[in-house]
Design an enzyme around this catalytic site. Structure first.
Site, PDB file in Angstrom:
ATOM      1  N   CYS A 164       0.792  -1.015  -0.004  1.00  0.00           N
ATOM      2  CA  CYS A 164      -0.005  -0.029   0.017  1.00  0.00           C
ATOM      3  C   CYS A 164       0.738   1.253  -0.021  1.00  0.00           C
ATOM      4  CB  CYS A 164      -1.277  -0.076   1.350  1.00  0.00           C
ATOM      5  SG  CYS A 164      -2.091  -1.294   1.182  1.00  0.00           S
TER       6      CYS A 164
ATOM      7  N   HIS B 189      -2.963   7.310   2.805  1.00  0.00           N
ATOM      8  CA  HIS B 189      -3.493   6.097   2.173  1.00  0.00           C
ATOM      9  C   HIS B 189      -4.734   5.657   2.717  1.00  0.00           C
ATOM     10  CE1 HIS B 189      -4.034   1.954   1.256  1.00  0.00           C
ATOM     11  NE2 HIS B 189      -3.740   1.542   2.545  1.00  0.00           N
TER      12      HIS B 189
ATOM     13  N   ASN C 170     -10.268   0.184   0.741  1.00  0.00           N
ATOM     14  CA  ASN C 170      -8.678   0.220   0.710  1.00  0.00           C
ATOM     15  C   ASN C 170      -8.181  -0.248  -0.985  1.00  0.00           C
ATOM     16  OD1 ASN C 170      -5.985  -0.259   0.721  1.00  0.00           O
ATOM     17  ND2 ASN C 170      -5.953  -0.962   3.111  1.00  0.00           N
TER      18      ASN C 170
END
Ligand code: COA
Length: 356
Positions: A129, A271, A301
């Site tokens: 990520c 993020h 996500n």
């Protein structure tokens, strides 16, 4: 074997090399049309819309269709970003992803070819990520070193292809998507200039986020692995704690390198892991919630796509003004983390990532 005793590196220099810098000049995002709501997941998993919203802030996510690969999403976002930049070509293509089309070769060359950029340098960045921020640093380095004039950087992931659909802890969190930026050579003082960076890792946390099989440590040979070993696994509670402290520390380090305070930041784009994580990181930096950009409710996500998708979503809503200071911060498997400052550029119209 014990780790060798190495001489420490000198601290990073706050001085950005003068003269040549990467400048953002194109931005786009794209999510596949299929929407998966919390209600849909609740029909096949022991969960509920209320549980998912309270623990994560996620309301829905998008999934690729069967047969749709990461490169398909990356090409959509990449084409739109090149259009946004005025239809220019790039001489390097970087794809940040945890879900490449294949373990060999990289996904970037096929994306470059499909975008009409055959001949461009093309490689993948694997930092889970944190991939987009690592990719941004790689792209900025290619430009600063004079290796490339224009770089197309795409963060793209299809987590629906690696998350076990029956694993309620992870199936609720992840979605598919792609976001892309075009960077050109420019000056560090102009709107759109990228830098300073803080990047880091701690491989001792390897097992907190992983896909066990399919690499050289645990191969895919039938009999050697169980099907479960090909699925994404995450130790959610520990990851949560690391995500909050690592993102806050990394953001602070990038601010210190730029000789800035949190108060100097107009927009914070972390993020998009989970709304509670975003709120905690913003709080520990002393940033008011309205400066923290979030689109996690509508996409979940999306891994390496998460920051550019959030940027494209904000740009499509005209939420940022040229010259405003934007702070990007990410955390992911590895463990890895990274942050970057960005001067918001003058951009032509950015299409909404949900528009098909
Ligand atoms: N629906 C309902 N219940 C669920 C559930 C779901 N989707 N997933 C887990 N549960 C249950 C657990 O089984 C557990 O039940 P038990 O108490 O009977 O054992 C209970 O809910 C609490 O589970 P726990 O894992 O402690 O919940 P949590 O508050 O830590 O929330 C996460 C779980 C995954 C949402 C949270 O840990 C998290 O957000 N972690 C970070 C994940 C992330 O953002 N990763 C990306 C970083 S890059």
């Amino acid at each position: 074997m014990p780790a060798p005793d190495l001489r420490p590196c000198p601290p990073p220099s706050p001085a950005v090399p003068r003269g040549r810098s990467a400048v953002l000049c194109g931005l786009a995002g794209w999510v596949p049309p299929r929407v998966v709501t919390n209600e849909e997941l609740s029909r096949r998993l022991d969960t509920s819309d209320a549980w998912i919203r309270t623990r994560t802030g996620i309301g829905r996510r998008h999934f690729a269709e069967a047969g749709q690969a990461t490169s398909d999403l990356a090409v959509e976002a990449g084409r739109r970003a090149l259009d946004c930049a005025g239809g220019i070509a790039a001489d390097a293509v970087v794809v940040a992803t945890t879900t490449p089309d294949r373990s060999c070769p990289a996904t970037a060359p096929v994306v470059a070819a499909r975008l009409g950029l055959t001949g461009a340098a093309a490689f993948d960045v694997s930092a889970v990520c944190t991939g987009f921020v690592y990719g941004l640093a790689s792209a900025a380095g290619l430009i600063a070193a004079g290796v490339a004039e224009r770089v197309l950087l795409i963060g793209a992931d299809t987590y629906s292809t690696i998350v076990d659909p029956g694993d309620r802890a992870n199936a609720i969190i992840f979605g598919d998507g792609a976001g892309a930026v075009v960077l050109r050579a420019g000056h560090p003082d102009e709107p759109g200039a990228v830098g300073h960076f803080d990047l880091g890792s701690d491989g001792a946390g390897e097992e907190l986020i992983m896909v066990a099989a399919g690499g050289s440590r645990q191969r895919s040979t039938p009999g050697d692995v169980s099907p479960q070993d090909h699925h994404f696994s995450m130790r959610g509670k520990e990851v949560y704690r690391h995500a909050v402290t690592r993102m806050a520390d990394s953001a602070s380090a990038a601010l210190a390198l730029a000789d800035c305070k949190a108060d100097d930041i107009d927009h914070f784009v972390p993020h998009q892991a989970n709304q509670r994580i975003l709120r905690s990181v913003a709080e520990s930096l002393g940033l008011p919630p309205e400066r923290c950009v979030s689109n996690v409710e509508s996409v979940g996500n999306t891994g390496a796509a998460s920051i550019p998708l959030a940027l494209a979503d904000a740009a499509a809503r005209h939420a940022f003004k040229p010259g405003e200071r934007v702070l990007l911060t990410a955390f992911g498997g590895g463990l890895t983390w990274g942050s970057c400052l960005l001067n918001w550029p003058v951009l032509p119209r950015v299409s909404h990532p949900h528009s098909q």
